[in-house]
Design a protein around this motif. Sequence first.
Motif: not given
Length: 147
Positions: A12, A25, A27, A42, A96, A137, A140-141, A144
């Motif tokens: 990002h 950020s 990842y 991360a 992004t 998404e 990120k999922e 997370n």
Amino acid sequence: MPPADYYVRLQHGIAGGFAPPTPDSVYTIARSDGIASLAITAAVRPDGTPELQEAAPKSLALDDASGTLVDELHSILRSIPTESPPGSEDIYGLDTSIFWGSDDLEWYNGGPQGCGGGFSEVKATEEDKTKFKRAVEIIKELVNKVQ
């Protein structure tokens, strides 16, 4: 189905200009052949700070649910365009970038140094933008799941 070895990077903060972008950020997700887990790192830049702060690397078991998400991500990236020339324009409008590297696919948007202005000869359709949002998404999922 994606190959056994792959590397994914989500950043990002890709908009730049005269100076390179300052990421908010970064990842990463990596898998090596024969290992039944994903290595996830991360690095996040808290508001008002100049540098990314890295968290300790973690691993996520590559179960059916995680494998299905990776399959979906691989499929999405195979189906959507990148800007041309690389780094010319943020065609997805999310500030992004995603990089995917494997034997069968190298895909990235935003160029190695972000997007420095200019215009892309390739434009993303609304459907492409929806798919790209879903790809973000998914990453990120996965990240997370270990946070």
